[in-house]
Design a protein around this motif. Structure first.
Motif, PDB file in Angstrom:
ATOM      1  N   ASN A 155       0.738  -1.255   0.121  1.00  0.00           N
ATOM      2  CA  ASN A 155       0.112   0.084   0.048  1.00  0.00           C
ATOM      3  C   ASN A 155       0.932   1.245   0.073  1.00  0.00           C
ATOM      4  OD1 ASN A 155      -1.311   2.308   1.957  1.00  0.00           O
ATOM      5  ND2 ASN A 155      -2.780   0.942   0.929  1.00  0.00           N
ATOM      6  N   ARG A 156       0.648   2.243  -0.948  1.00  0.00           N
ATOM      7  CA  ARG A 156       1.641   3.337  -1.107  1.00  0.00           C
ATOM      8  C   ARG A 156       1.556   4.140   0.211  1.00  0.00           C
ATOM      9  NH1 ARG A 156       0.112   8.301  -2.617  1.00  0.00           N
ATOM     10  NH2 ARG A 156      -2.061   8.735  -3.307  1.00  0.00           N
ATOM     11  N   PHE A 157       0.465   4.275   0.872  1.00  0.00           N
ATOM     12  CA  PHE A 157       0.431   5.010   1.879  1.00  0.00           C
ATOM     13  C   PHE A 157       1.272   4.659   3.179  1.00  0.00           C
ATOM     14  CE2 PHE A 157      -3.575   5.806  -0.283  1.00  0.00           C
ATOM     15  CZ  PHE A 157      -3.465   7.200  -0.494  1.00  0.00           C
ATOM     16  N   PHE A 158       1.360   3.383   3.313  1.00  0.00           N
ATOM     17  CA  PHE A 158       2.085   2.678   4.345  1.00  0.00           C
ATOM     18  C   PHE A 158       3.444   2.724   3.987  1.00  0.00           C
ATOM     19  CE2 PHE A 158       4.080  -1.362   5.641  1.00  0.00           C
ATOM     20  CZ  PHE A 158       4.079  -1.039   6.964  1.00  0.00           C
ATOM     21  N   ARG A 159       3.908   2.678   2.665  1.00  0.00           N
ATOM     22  CA  ARG A 159       4.993   2.693   2.208  1.00  0.00           C
ATOM     23  C   ARG A 159       5.819   3.904   2.154  1.00  0.00           C
ATOM     24  NH1 ARG A 159       4.487   1.654  -2.986  1.00  0.00           N
ATOM     25  NH2 ARG A 159       4.713   3.733  -3.561  1.00  0.00           N
ATOM     26  N   GLU A 160       4.938   4.808   1.968  1.00  0.00           N
ATOM     27  CA  GLU A 160       5.460   6.134   2.190  1.00  0.00           C
ATOM     28  C   GLU A 160       5.601   6.640   3.646  1.00  0.00           C
ATOM     29  OE1 GLU A 160       2.413   8.749   0.268  1.00  0.00           O
ATOM     30  OE2 GLU A 160       3.119   8.186  -1.582  1.00  0.00           O
ATOM     31  N   TRP A 161       5.013   6.194   4.594  1.00  0.00           N
ATOM     32  CA  TRP A 161       5.161   6.393   5.923  1.00  0.00           C
ATOM     33  C   TRP A 161       6.466   5.633   6.446  1.00  0.00           C
ATOM     34  CZ3 TRP A 161       5.602   2.613   9.652  1.00  0.00           C
ATOM     35  CH2 TRP A 161       5.859   2.951  10.935  1.00  0.00           C
ATOM     36  N   PRO A 311      -4.567  12.793   0.881  1.00  0.00           N
ATOM     37  CA  PRO A 311      -5.625  12.477  -0.369  1.00  0.00           C
ATOM     38  C   PRO A 311      -5.556  11.579  -1.090  1.00  0.00           C
ATOM     39  CG  PRO A 311      -4.407  14.357  -0.993  1.00  0.00           C
ATOM     40  CD  PRO A 311      -3.839  14.148   0.497  1.00  0.00           C
ATOM     41  N   GLY A 312      -6.505  10.751  -1.347  1.00  0.00           N
ATOM     42  CA  GLY A 312      -6.407   9.316  -2.008  1.00  0.00           C
ATOM     43  C   GLY A 312      -6.298   9.800  -3.551  1.00  0.00           C
ATOM     44  N   ASP A 313      -6.329   8.848  -4.373  1.00  0.00           N
ATOM     45  CA  ASP A 313      -6.255   8.861  -5.829  1.00  0.00           C
ATOM     46  C   ASP A 313      -7.666   9.090  -6.787  1.00  0.00           C
ATOM     47  OD1 ASP A 313      -3.401   8.665  -5.698  1.00  0.00           O
ATOM     48  OD2 ASP A 313      -3.864   6.460  -5.656  1.00  0.00           O
ATOM     49  N   GLU A 314      -8.643   9.144  -5.831  1.00  0.00           N
ATOM     50  CA  GLU A 314      -9.958   8.972  -6.303  1.00  0.00           C
ATOM     51  C   GLU A 314     -10.404  10.586  -6.824  1.00  0.00           C
ATOM     52  OE1 GLU A 314      -9.567   6.140  -3.463  1.00  0.00           O
ATOM     53  OE2 GLU A 314      -9.602   8.385  -3.113  1.00  0.00           O
ATOM     54  N   ASP A 315     -11.250  10.611  -7.628  1.00  0.00           N
ATOM     55  CA  ASP A 315     -11.812  12.047  -7.934  1.00  0.00           C
ATOM     56  C   ASP A 315     -13.262  12.001  -7.614  1.00  0.00           C
ATOM     57  OD1 ASP A 315     -12.194  14.649  -9.076  1.00  0.00           O
ATOM     58  OD2 ASP A 315     -12.091  14.007 -11.076  1.00  0.00           O
ATOM     59  N   PRO A 316     -13.563  12.891  -6.510  1.00  0.00           N
ATOM     60  CA  PRO A 316     -12.769  13.638  -5.635  1.00  0.00           C
ATOM     61  C   PRO A 316     -12.106  12.844  -4.814  1.00  0.00           C
ATOM     62  CG  PRO A 316     -15.008  13.799  -4.802  1.00  0.00           C
ATOM     63  CD  PRO A 316     -15.153  13.160  -6.276  1.00  0.00           C
ATOM     64  N   PRO A 317     -10.982  13.168  -4.297  1.00  0.00           N
ATOM     65  CA  PRO A 317     -10.134  12.235  -3.414  1.00  0.00           C
ATOM     66  C   PRO A 317     -10.760  11.873  -1.871  1.00  0.00           C
ATOM     67  CG  PRO A 317      -9.233  14.596  -3.525  1.00  0.00           C
ATOM     68  CD  PRO A 317     -10.191  14.595  -4.560  1.00  0.00           C
ATOM     69  N   ILE A 318     -10.601  10.633  -1.622  1.00  0.00           N
ATOM     70  CA  ILE A 318     -11.023  10.308  -0.384  1.00  0.00           C
ATOM     71  C   ILE A 318      -9.831  10.157   0.550  1.00  0.00           C
ATOM     72  CG2 ILE A 318     -11.954   8.305   1.000  1.00  0.00           C
ATOM     73  CD1 ILE A 318     -13.407   7.539  -1.672  1.00  0.00           C
ATOM     74  N   PRO A 319      -9.903  10.960   1.674  1.00  0.00           N
ATOM     75  CA  PRO A 319      -8.842  10.970   2.617  1.00  0.00           C
ATOM     76  C   PRO A 319      -8.387   9.450   2.906  1.00  0.00           C
ATOM     77  CG  PRO A 319     -10.475  11.834   3.687  1.00  0.00           C
ATOM     78  CD  PRO A 319     -10.737  11.484   2.399  1.00  0.00           C
ATOM     79  N   ARG A 320      -6.876   9.466   3.283  1.00  0.00           N
ATOM     80  CA  ARG A 320      -6.593   8.258   3.932  1.00  0.00           C
ATOM     81  C   ARG A 320      -5.442   8.534   5.417  1.00  0.00           C
ATOM     82  NH1 ARG A 320      -8.769   6.984  -0.367  1.00  0.00           N
ATOM     83  NH2 ARG A 320      -8.194   4.951  -1.453  1.00  0.00           N
ATOM     84  N   PHE A 321      -5.901   7.927   6.109  1.00  0.00           N
ATOM     85  CA  PHE A 321      -5.402   8.027   7.772  1.00  0.00           C
ATOM     86  C   PHE A 321      -4.019   7.025   7.612  1.00  0.00           C
ATOM     87  CE2 PHE A 321      -9.632   9.750   9.589  1.00  0.00           C
ATOM     88  CZ  PHE A 321      -9.426  10.855   8.891  1.00  0.00           C
TER      89      PHE A 321
END
Length: 328
Positions: A155-161, A311-321
């Protein structure tokens, strides 16, 4: 790449041109899509075979865009036949579309998400909140693109963290909750953790074992609410990515309590989830988590170390925590 056009042949069919030569471009996938044009001015019918993984992007003269599946015609067939091939599905689009009259056909990820919701809804109607996971993996039959979260990469959000904090395993024991095909498990393994990864879907676990057969990751088919006693407060590092949000909201407290029990004293927990405001009511799967939902971890003796909203990749973006905790 040669310029490719989708051209109307008559009122019943579309043809394909590559350069000046009418022919079918056979190798085309979503990643290899050519630039397509369509002549406006008439209603067209697209004849489709059962090929949900093949898509063409069509750009209309007024710069509006839509996506339509296209038929791969059999070899040596008449490309410009006015009658549809046998056993095809027919869907109409307009040559001069507006947002009201144009039917937008999902890309493969959107289609996979919709199918996931359908399967989940069927099981939830029967009172089974978790059986749909294995049903989804079985239906996918080895095609990870039919599993919305199975990217075959962490998951890119986990990897970035993880990259930001320079996460290192140092041979610590880690548990991956709801591991699916093992993307995060493999990532943590490569960072030097000793990994146990579990999922309620036996099909997913068997698939993950095949994908990561060269590792010593311990993949286990197990229910979150029926975990081995030896897992209780046994892990230095626990990660949960998108496994709370697909379960019904009325189960949320029970799910969070179960995950909290895996982390040893002074151990780390990282949660990655879709986010929402406390006063926002989720209306469909996946049911995003609020800060109030997440505060249940603190009731289980955790201290929040960091909280990141992206922000997620959707349009409109859905936030990721992405939330990091330490168990006190």
């Amino acid at each position: 790449m040669e310029r490719t056009k989708v051209i109307p042949v008559d009122n019943n069919s579309l043809g394909f041109e590559v350069g000046d030569e009418p022919k079918w471009r056979g190798e085309f996938t979503l990643e290899q899509v050519a630039e397509f044009e369509i002549r406006p001015g008439k209603d067209l019918t697209v004849h489709m075979l059962e090929m949900p993984d093949v898509f063409a992007t069509v750009e209309f003269s007024d710069n509006q865009r839509t996506t339509v599946p296209v038929t791969k015609l059999p070899e040596n067939s008449d490309l410009f036949a006015s009658e549809p091939p046998p056993e095809t599905e027919t869907r109409e689009i307009s040559g001069n579309p507006s947002s009201e009259e144009t039917q937008i056909v999902s890309d493969p990820l959107a289609a996979a998400r919709e199918r996931t919701k359908e399967i989940a809804a069927d099981f939830l109607e029967k009172g089974d909140a978790t059986g749909w996971f294995d049903a989804l993996y079985k239906e996918a039959e080895g095609d990870n693109e039919k599993i919305p979260w199975a990217d075959l990469e962490p998951n890119r959000f986990f990897r970035e963290w993880a990259e930001k904090v320079e996460l290192s395993g140092d041979n610590r024991n880690a548990l991956v909750v709801g591991c699916g095909l093992g993307d995060e498990a493999r990532y943590l393994h490569d960072l030097g953790f000793k990994i146990t990864a579990f999922d309620i879907s036996r099909t997913a676990i068997e698939w993950a074992r095949r994908l990561h057969h060269e590792t010593d990751i311990n993949f286990v088919a197990r229910d979150l609410f029926d975990a081995p006693k030896e897992w209780y407060q046994a892990f230095d590092f626990v990660v949960e990515v998108y496994t709370i949000q697909p379960l019904p909201i009325e189960m949320r407290t029970k799910v969070i309590d179960a995950i909290a029990n895996f982390v040893k004293f002074q151990g780390q927990l990282v949660v990655v989830t879709r986010g929402r405001e406390d006063d926002e009511i989720p209306t469909e799967l996946p049911w995003a988590l609020s800060r109030k939902d997440l505060s249940r971890f603190e009731e289980n003796g955790f201290r929040q170390v960091s909280f990141e909203e992206t922000p997620g990749d959707e349009d409109p973006p859905i936030p990721r925590f992405v939330v990091e905790y330490v168990k006190n």
